[in-house]
Design a protein around this motif. Structure first.
Motif, PDB file in Angstrom:
ATOM      1  N   GLY A 116      10.853  -8.112  -2.566  1.00  0.00           N
ATOM      2  CA  GLY A 116      11.988  -8.175  -3.481  1.00  0.00           C
ATOM      3  C   GLY A 116      12.991  -9.225  -3.071  1.00  0.00           C
ATOM      4  O   GLY A 116      13.640  -9.847  -3.910  1.00  0.00           O
ATOM      5  N   GLY A 117      13.137  -9.456  -1.754  1.00  0.00           N
ATOM      6  CA  GLY A 117      13.994 -10.533  -1.276  1.00  0.00           C
ATOM      7  C   GLY A 117      13.429 -11.895  -1.651  1.00  0.00           C
ATOM      8  O   GLY A 117      14.172 -12.813  -2.005  1.00  0.00           O
ATOM      9  N   MET A 118      12.108 -12.025  -1.584  1.00  0.00           N
ATOM     10  CA  MET A 118      11.471 -13.269  -2.006  1.00  0.00           C
ATOM     11  C   MET A 118      11.711 -13.519  -3.486  1.00  0.00           C
ATOM     12  O   MET A 118      12.042 -14.633  -3.899  1.00  0.00           O
ATOM     13  CB  MET A 118       9.965 -13.208  -1.725  1.00  0.00           C
ATOM     14  CG  MET A 118       9.587 -12.944  -0.285  1.00  0.00           C
ATOM     15  SD  MET A 118       7.783 -12.710  -0.120  1.00  0.00           S
ATOM     16  CE  MET A 118       7.711 -11.952   1.524  1.00  0.00           C
ATOM     17  N   ILE A 119      11.531 -12.472  -4.292  1.00  0.00           N
ATOM     18  CA  ILE A 119      11.768 -12.598  -5.736  1.00  0.00           C
ATOM     19  C   ILE A 119      13.228 -12.949  -6.006  1.00  0.00           C
ATOM     20  O   ILE A 119      13.523 -13.802  -6.846  1.00  0.00           O
ATOM     21  CB  ILE A 119      11.381 -11.290  -6.451  1.00  0.00           C
ATOM     22  CG1 ILE A 119       9.874 -11.035  -6.315  1.00  0.00           C
ATOM     23  CG2 ILE A 119      11.779 -11.332  -7.918  1.00  0.00           C
ATOM     24  CD1 ILE A 119       9.446  -9.645  -6.749  1.00  0.00           C
ATOM     25  N   ALA A 120      14.141 -12.303  -5.283  1.00  0.00           N
ATOM     26  CA  ALA A 120      15.565 -12.592  -5.459  1.00  0.00           C
ATOM     27  C   ALA A 120      15.883 -14.041  -5.107  1.00  0.00           C
ATOM     28  O   ALA A 120      16.668 -14.706  -5.796  1.00  0.00           O
ATOM     29  CB  ALA A 120      16.401 -11.641  -4.594  1.00  0.00           C
ATOM     30  N   GLN A 121      15.265 -14.547  -4.038  1.00  0.00           N
ATOM     31  CA  GLN A 121      15.461 -15.949  -3.666  1.00  0.00           C
ATOM     32  C   GLN A 121      14.965 -16.879  -4.765  1.00  0.00           C
ATOM     33  O   GLN A 121      15.646 -17.841  -5.149  1.00  0.00           O
ATOM     34  CB  GLN A 121      14.733 -16.251  -2.359  1.00  0.00           C
ATOM     35  CG  GLN A 121      15.303 -15.556  -1.130  1.00  0.00           C
ATOM     36  CD  GLN A 121      14.421 -15.748   0.081  1.00  0.00           C
ATOM     37  OE1 GLN A 121      13.682 -16.729   0.193  1.00  0.00           O
ATOM     38  NE2 GLN A 121      14.476 -14.807   1.023  1.00  0.00           N
ATOM     39  N   SER A 228      24.355 -22.701  -3.988  1.00  0.00           N
ATOM     40  CA  SER A 228      25.799 -22.710  -3.706  1.00  0.00           C
ATOM     41  C   SER A 228      26.413 -21.391  -4.154  1.00  0.00           C
ATOM     42  O   SER A 228      27.443 -21.366  -4.829  1.00  0.00           O
ATOM     43  CB  SER A 228      26.485 -23.891  -4.403  1.00  0.00           C
ATOM     44  OG  SER A 228      26.268 -23.837  -5.811  1.00  0.00           O
ATOM     45  N   ILE A 229      25.747 -20.296  -3.800  1.00  0.00           N
ATOM     46  CA  ILE A 229      26.240 -18.963  -4.138  1.00  0.00           C
ATOM     47  C   ILE A 229      26.456 -18.170  -2.854  1.00  0.00           C
ATOM     48  O   ILE A 229      25.782 -18.422  -1.852  1.00  0.00           O
ATOM     49  CB  ILE A 229      25.261 -18.209  -5.070  1.00  0.00           C
ATOM     50  CG1 ILE A 229      23.874 -18.088  -4.412  1.00  0.00           C
ATOM     51  CG2 ILE A 229      25.157 -18.885  -6.423  1.00  0.00           C
ATOM     52  CD1 ILE A 229      22.887 -17.288  -5.220  1.00  0.00           C
ATOM     53  N   PRO A 230      27.395 -17.238  -2.849  1.00  0.00           N
ATOM     54  CA  PRO A 230      27.598 -16.404  -1.654  1.00  0.00           C
ATOM     55  C   PRO A 230      26.330 -15.631  -1.331  1.00  0.00           C
ATOM     56  O   PRO A 230      25.695 -15.054  -2.224  1.00  0.00           O
ATOM     57  CB  PRO A 230      28.739 -15.472  -2.066  1.00  0.00           C
ATOM     58  CG  PRO A 230      29.429 -16.177  -3.193  1.00  0.00           C
ATOM     59  CD  PRO A 230      28.348 -16.913  -3.919  1.00  0.00           C
ATOM     60  N   ALA A 231      25.957 -15.606  -0.060  1.00  0.00           N
ATOM     61  CA  ALA A 231      24.696 -14.969   0.323  1.00  0.00           C
ATOM     62  C   ALA A 231      24.841 -14.170   1.606  1.00  0.00           C
ATOM     63  O   ALA A 231      25.592 -14.537   2.515  1.00  0.00           O
ATOM     64  CB  ALA A 231      23.604 -16.019   0.480  1.00  0.00           C
ATOM     65  N   LEU A 232      24.090 -13.093   1.662  1.00  0.00           N
ATOM     66  CA  LEU A 232      24.042 -12.206   2.819  1.00  0.00           C
ATOM     67  C   LEU A 232      22.580 -11.974   3.165  1.00  0.00           C
ATOM     68  O   LEU A 232      21.749 -11.756   2.270  1.00  0.00           O
ATOM     69  CB  LEU A 232      24.726 -10.873   2.478  1.00  0.00           C
ATOM     70  CG  LEU A 232      24.657  -9.742   3.508  1.00  0.00           C
ATOM     71  CD1 LEU A 232      25.425 -10.115   4.770  1.00  0.00           C
ATOM     72  CD2 LEU A 232      25.216  -8.451   2.889  1.00  0.00           C
ATOM     73  N   VAL A 233      22.263 -12.026   4.446  1.00  0.00           N
ATOM     74  CA  VAL A 233      20.905 -11.765   4.917  1.00  0.00           C
ATOM     75  C   VAL A 233      20.965 -10.604   5.908  1.00  0.00           C
ATOM     76  O   VAL A 233      21.732 -10.654   6.870  1.00  0.00           O
ATOM     77  CB  VAL A 233      20.284 -13.012   5.578  1.00  0.00           C
ATOM     78  CG1 VAL A 233      18.882 -12.690   6.106  1.00  0.00           C
ATOM     79  CG2 VAL A 233      20.228 -14.178   4.594  1.00  0.00           C
ATOM     80  N   ILE A 254      20.146 -21.064   3.614  1.00  0.00           N
ATOM     81  CA  ILE A 254      21.140 -20.931   2.544  1.00  0.00           C
ATOM     82  C   ILE A 254      22.513 -21.329   3.075  1.00  0.00           C
ATOM     83  O   ILE A 254      23.030 -20.699   3.995  1.00  0.00           O
ATOM     84  CB  ILE A 254      21.181 -19.496   2.001  1.00  0.00           C
ATOM     85  CG1 ILE A 254      19.795 -19.058   1.516  1.00  0.00           C
ATOM     86  CG2 ILE A 254      22.196 -19.385   0.866  1.00  0.00           C
ATOM     87  CD1 ILE A 254      19.716 -17.589   1.135  1.00  0.00           C
ATOM     88  N   PRO A 255      23.130 -22.346   2.500  1.00  0.00           N
ATOM     89  CA  PRO A 255      24.440 -22.789   2.995  1.00  0.00           C
ATOM     90  C   PRO A 255      25.468 -21.657   2.972  1.00  0.00           C
ATOM     91  O   PRO A 255      25.664 -21.000   1.949  1.00  0.00           O
ATOM     92  CB  PRO A 255      24.825 -23.903   2.019  1.00  0.00           C
ATOM     93  CG  PRO A 255      23.518 -24.417   1.491  1.00  0.00           C
ATOM     94  CD  PRO A 255      22.630 -23.213   1.409  1.00  0.00           C
TER      95      PRO A 255
END
Length: 288
Positions: A116-121, A228-233, A254-255
């Motif tokens: 699901g993280g891959m799909i979200a990416q 260029s979106i806020p991201a959390l891992v 991800i920047p």
């Protein structure tokens, strides 16, 4: 209550939690996993923090469309690039994009776990305007990092079962390998969820088709670098199925992404970590 939406030429089953006017939060689950792995209590916790939550069954699992009769090529051939998968992660991301549209949302905060993280990416790469924030949990940028241990791969490739009781036994065996060693396993909960998943829709061929989509995926590092979106891992330090290098590579790609790792967390979402995870995701979505 389960609803259905016609998207991308198939039907997606989904459920909602919280108030429609709150921040839209789309939860995407992983390989062979139905939306019920996003525990109802966890969904309610997100809703209590100001989110309108949607969890859904990916294609080929649960109550969404199963591509029955679709030929399943050899795993090795797909991994080698000599055969094409029945569909790709990009197709699954288009399912999610279509669901966002069907829900009447212009965009959503997107949280994906494992596949699901891959799909979200991929969704964020293909449709950056539809993704307000991206949270990638126990996932990776592609085939070059986060490879599973031999034991975890063995658990993943267990042969199909023949009945409900065997499905429960198989789930217990799998989670004993890939679950969180730092947190107590809950056999009763695992058994209940596995039995419910079997009753909703047991389709090992569908899970294999999803696995082929992962095997065929290319590295996403460069494309993630253009976001260029806020991201959390979020990643478990003891994850044997997608090892920690996958989460680190995602955060590095991800920047501005923030990386949070949890000691003792494997390839699941331990109940004692839910509050912290909800806090971190909610802080991200509220600030966006």
């Amino acid at each position: 209550m389960t609803s259905r939406a016609a998207v991308n030429g198939i039907e997606i089953a989904y459920e909602t939690f919280g108030r429609p006017g709150d921040r839209p939060l789309l939860l995407i689950m992983g390989l062979g996993s139905q939306m019920i792995l996003w525990d109802e209590e966890l969904c309610e916790m997100f809703a209590a923090r100001g989110h309108h939550v949607v969890r859904f069954d990916n294609r080929d699992v649960g109550l969404s469309t199963h591509l029955d009769g679709t030929p399943v090529p050899d795993l090795a051939a797909v991994a080698a690039g000599t055969a094409a998968p029945p569909y790709t992660l990009e197709d699954m991301a288009e399912d999610a994009a279509g669901l966002i549209d069907a829900l009447g949302w212009d965009s959503a905060h997107v949280v994906g776990a494992s596949m699901g993280g891959m799909i979200a990416q991929v969704l964020a790469i293909a449709h950056p305007g539809k993704v307000r924030t991206l949270t990638s949990i126990m996932s990776t940028t592609g085939p070059n990092v986060g490879q599973p241990t031999e034991a975890a791969m063995g658990a993943l490739m267990r042969p199909p079962v023949q009945d409900r009781e065997a499905a429960v036994e198989s789930a217990l065996a799998v989670w004993s390998v890939i679950g969180s060693p730092g947190y107590p396993m809950d056999p009763e909960k695992i058994a209940r969820t596995a039995a419910l998943a079997y009753d909703r829709a047991y389709d090992p061929a569908g899970s294999t088709r999803q696995l082929l989509a992962i095997f065929a995926a290319e590295d996403r590092t460069q494309a993630l670098g253009r976001l260029s979106i806020p991201a959390l891992v979020i990643h478990g330090e003891a994850d044997p199925l997608v090892q920690l290098s996958g989460g680190k590579a995602t955060a590095e790609a991800i920047p501005g992404a923030r990386l949070i790792t949890f000691p003792g967390m494997g390839h699941d979402l331990p109940r004692p970590l839910w509050e912290r995870i909800v806090d971190e995701v909610s802080a991200l979505t509220a600030a966006a």
